[in-house]
Design an enzyme around this catalytic site. Sequence first.
Site, PDB file in Angstrom:
ATOM      1  N   CYS A  60       0.840  -1.204   0.000  1.00  0.00           N
ATOM      2  CA  CYS A  60       0.000   0.000   0.000  1.00  0.00           C
ATOM      3  C   CYS A  60       0.879   1.259   0.000  1.00  0.00           C
ATOM      4  O   CYS A  60       1.590   1.497  -0.954  1.00  0.00           O
ATOM      5  CB  CYS A  60      -1.002  -0.033   1.150  1.00  0.00           C
ATOM      6  SG  CYS A  60      -2.338   1.164   0.952  1.00  0.00           S
ATOM      7  N   HIS A 115      -3.946  -5.021  -0.233  1.00  0.00           N
ATOM      8  CA  HIS A 115      -3.501  -5.501   1.068  1.00  0.00           C
ATOM      9  C   HIS A 115      -3.537  -7.029   1.120  1.00  0.00           C
ATOM     10  O   HIS A 115      -4.595  -7.601   1.380  1.00  0.00           O
ATOM     11  CB  HIS A 115      -4.406  -4.941   2.168  1.00  0.00           C
ATOM     12  CG  HIS A 115      -4.189  -3.488   2.420  1.00  0.00           C
ATOM     13  ND1 HIS A 115      -3.244  -3.032   3.308  1.00  0.00           N
ATOM     14  CD2 HIS A 115      -4.758  -2.394   1.880  1.00  0.00           C
ATOM     15  CE1 HIS A 115      -3.249  -1.712   3.311  1.00  0.00           C
ATOM     16  NE2 HIS A 115      -4.163  -1.290   2.450  1.00  0.00           N
ATOM     17  N   GLU A 169      -2.527  -8.854   3.436  1.00  0.00           N
ATOM     18  CA  GLU A 169      -2.858  -9.275   4.801  1.00  0.00           C
ATOM     19  C   GLU A 169      -4.352  -9.174   5.088  1.00  0.00           C
ATOM     20  O   GLU A 169      -4.813  -9.603   6.133  1.00  0.00           O
ATOM     21  CB  GLU A 169      -2.047  -8.462   5.819  1.00  0.00           C
ATOM     22  CG  GLU A 169      -2.514  -7.031   6.084  1.00  0.00           C
ATOM     23  CD  GLU A 169      -2.116  -6.004   5.025  1.00  0.00           C
ATOM     24  OE1 GLU A 169      -1.718  -6.406   3.920  1.00  0.00           O
ATOM     25  OE2 GLU A 169      -2.238  -4.798   5.311  1.00  0.00           O
TER      26      GLU A 169
END
Lengths: 264, 207
Positions: free
Chosen positions: B82, B187, B189
Amino acid sequence: MKYMLKRRLIPKLQMKQSRFSAEHMVLVTTVQFNKVIEVGDPVSQAKIYQAQAADELIFLDLDATPQSRKPLTHIIRKAAEEIFMPMTIGGGVQSVQDFRLLLENGADKVAINTAAVYTPELITAASERFGAQCVVVSIDVRRNEVGKHRVWTHCGKQPTNLDPVEWAQQAEERGAGELLVTSIDRDGTRQGLDIELIARIVESVSVPVIAAGGCGVALDFVDGFLKGKADAVAAGTFFCFQDQNPMQTRAHIANAGIPIRLHT
Amino acid sequence: MITVHLVDTGVNNLLSICNALEMAGARLEICRHPEDLRNADRIVLPGVGAYRDCIHGLVHGGFVPILNELVLSNNIPILGICVGMQMMARRSYEGGEYEGLGWFDADVVKIQPSDPHLRIPQIGWNTTTFREGEPLAQGLPADPDFYYVHSYYLRCDNPNDIAATCQYGGIITASIRKNNIVATQFHPEKSQDFGLRVLENFLSWQP
């Protein structure tokens, strides 16, 4: 249609303190923000939604503001260990410090409702400090005796004179990155979303709108996307009480021609 | 077990990325001081929120010289996520004009969708198309969805640097790769199984 941002399906996990132990939070459903039914453990249920490929999760602590209690961090921290999707948490958030604490414990976004109404400068302060993307202004709405939409605070217990469309615009101007719009009248009734309310707000703001309150069948989600033009639809009761999970609902939504994540 | 050195400037909350990297099989070294990075053989540079805060964290924390040395001279593999990816550009126009690490000939500019109905920030899952043979995409189906939250994106001068794109009223850079440097705008994650796979792919990547 495939190469575009998908509409989102968001299970909403409402929590209250257990009747048996104040330290233990239980997953509940409500009807018009009343008639609380305990249905399970929030973190276990969140893991089930993860397995069923929900797009995001919203955790709401229903007791925090009415009991003037600080927001809980341990639930979100525990969820963050095993859940790898965006998580929003709300309930009892009153300050930039509360935002920080929740974000540090695994929340990606923080929802504010009562505090946003009474101290709207919090929206701006949090947005400047942490970015608009993590500031969700939650707007609970009830129709008054003449059918006009009005904003309510304190978990649906206190009326205000705010018109939800004006309030939504003001929240956006002040830095909200997203709006969660819930019809109290429809909450838990499974009669469908208040499409008029959702559509009015979606038309008047440019930030994403999450519609909630009233989903009873998969078609209600479709209506929320097609008629309400919502970016996301959230539901609690819908996923708790019937043989419907996010995967099945997703198929219904895709069949209506709405872009939604299928291959997970 | 593969050790990952994670840059921690104190600006960002690292809990989610830590949990996800551990789930993907990494052992983590959290680096709060530049010298903590000294023995790194794999680095993750995260970043969320405002560009200014993130880049100030790197610059004022004194991380820039050692990152340049490890990444540009010693060819240590690094993954930016990001704003971590955006900081690899030469500059960003978010909330002013800020100089970046300059590892890519690229500017960070506001998303300006051709369709006025598209909302900013882009929040949600979007189809992501990787170039053929991209190391981060190994084992993923064609055109997987990943989770994005951003208002600005990386506009690359050199198309060869672009490893993946998504569509948001125009083409948005979703991932970049050059030599030992790789980064994602989305993202991993927060992108469930596909995201964990991207992190696993980074852990086993031999540039």
